[in-house]
Scaffold this active site. Structure first.
Site, short mmCIF file in Angstrom:
data_model
loop_
_atom_site.label_atom_id
_atom_site.label_comp_id
_atom_site.label_asym_id
_atom_site.label_seq_id
_atom_site.Cartn_x
_atom_site.Cartn_y
_atom_site.Cartn_z
N GLY A 8 0.84 -1.20 0.00
CA GLY A 8 0.00 0.00 0.00
C GLY A 8 0.87 1.24 0.00
N ARG A 12 -1.69 7.35 1.42
CA ARG A 12 -1.15 8.43 2.25
C ARG A 12 -0.31 7.91 3.40
NH1 ARG A 12 -6.77 11.77 2.58
NH2 ARG A 12 -7.50 9.62 2.60
N MET A 13 -0.80 6.87 4.07
CA MET A 13 0.00 6.27 5.15
C MET A 13 1.19 5.49 4.59
SD MET A 13 -0.80 7.05 8.22
CE MET A 13 -0.02 5.72 9.13
N HIS A 153 -12.66 10.89 11.76
CA HIS A 153 -11.63 10.60 10.76
C HIS A 153 -11.97 11.25 9.43
CE1 HIS A 153 -10.33 7.51 13.62
NE2 HIS A 153 -9.21 7.40 12.91
N LYS A 157 -11.93 7.11 4.99
CA LYS A 157 -11.75 5.91 5.83
C LYS A 157 -12.88 4.93 5.55
CE LYS A 157 -10.93 4.41 10.59
NZ LYS A 157 -9.80 3.55 10.17
N GLY A 163 -10.51 1.29 14.39
CA GLY A 163 -9.85 0.28 15.22
C GLY A 163 -9.47 0.83 16.58
#
Length: 265
Positions: A8, A12-13, A153, A157, A163
């Site tokens: 991934g 962004r992450m 968020h 998302k 989580g």
């Protein structure tokens, strides 16, 4: 040197993770996997001209050719499960930030990791401040058992509640158990307006552009309330915890769910 692959990588992450690994002492970013821009140099997307890593769409081939120690996964629900299974099959230690897995799925991977004696981490939130929020909320719930959680968020998302909210609710439930709150006869004029019900406490999910990752835990008592809040205002906030997780997973021989179990041990 810890050899790392990011799955991934163009999210962004994922991009933030690649940058963090590149800057980290004792780590080497050896591979990047994504379903977009296949075959392109990762450096183009990160703004790093001399980076010798190419985007691949084949995680298994990446494991076979590069033999990494760790795979960081920021993909999506429905994909992450297969990635974890594949990583454990090849003896690669997964550090997973993708949320949306069920407790049954997590238990399944715990059994596989234990059988292969391979370290793994599933982490709902890498921000150290968020882990402290969960710890403080669980401690406060001993004295303020009436609790509601609001998590906020960005609007991209995919899963709700987050989580982190689930992990918070689990930690609070371990202290206070299942407990009825509010008016038994209350009426929801719009279905769902009171939020999701987890062991008697309500969880509310907000999804709007402008947010990154935020959560507040509101605890109510007679004549007073206590609010514990954490805000991640940029994705950089997750990187110290992510790098800590990559280092910690190297010494594990089983799967750990939640970085707080290593941070506060």
């Amino acid at each position: 040197m810890i050899k790392v692959v990011v799955a991934g990588a163009l999210g962004r992450m994922g991009q933030e993770s690649c940058k963090a690994v590149l800057k980290a002492e004792g780590m080497e970013l050896v591979g990047a996997v994504d379903t977009r821009e296949i075959g392109s140099p990762l450096g183009i997307h990160l703004g790093i001209a001399d980076l010798d890593v190419t985007i691949s769409d084949n995680l298994e081939k990446t494991f076979q050719e590069l033999k990494p120690d760790v795979v960081i996964d920021f993909t999506r629900p429905g994909v992450v499960q297969g990635n974890i299974e594949l990583a454990l099959t090849y003896g690669v230690r997964p550090v997973v930030g993708t949320t949306g897995m069920s407790s049954t799925e997590i238990q399944h991977f715990q059994e596989i990791a234990a059988g292969k004696q391979t370290g793994a981490l599933i982490v709902p939130n890498f921000a150290i401040g968020a882990l402290l929020m969960i710890k403080f909320a669980a401690e406060a719930a001993k004295y303020f058992p009436h609790v509601e959680i609001i998590e906020l968020h960005h609007d991209q998302k995919m899963d709700a509640p987050s989580g982190t909210a689930i992990k918070t609710a689990e930690a609070i439930t371990a202290v206070r158990g299942n407990m009825a709150q509010g008016m038994p006869s209350e009426l929801e004029k719009i279905e769902g307006s009171r939020g999701g019900n987890y062991e008697g406490m309500r969880i509310h999910s907000v999804r709007l552009p402008g947010f990154v990752a935020h959560q507040e835990v509101i605890l109510g008592g007679i004549g007073q309330t206590l609010t514990i809040r954490h805000d991640s205002i940029s994705r950089e906030s997750f990187m110290p915890g992510l790098l800590l997780a990559v280092r910690k997973v190297m010494s594990l021989q089983h799967l750990v769910y939640g970085l707080e179990n290593l941070l506060f041990e």
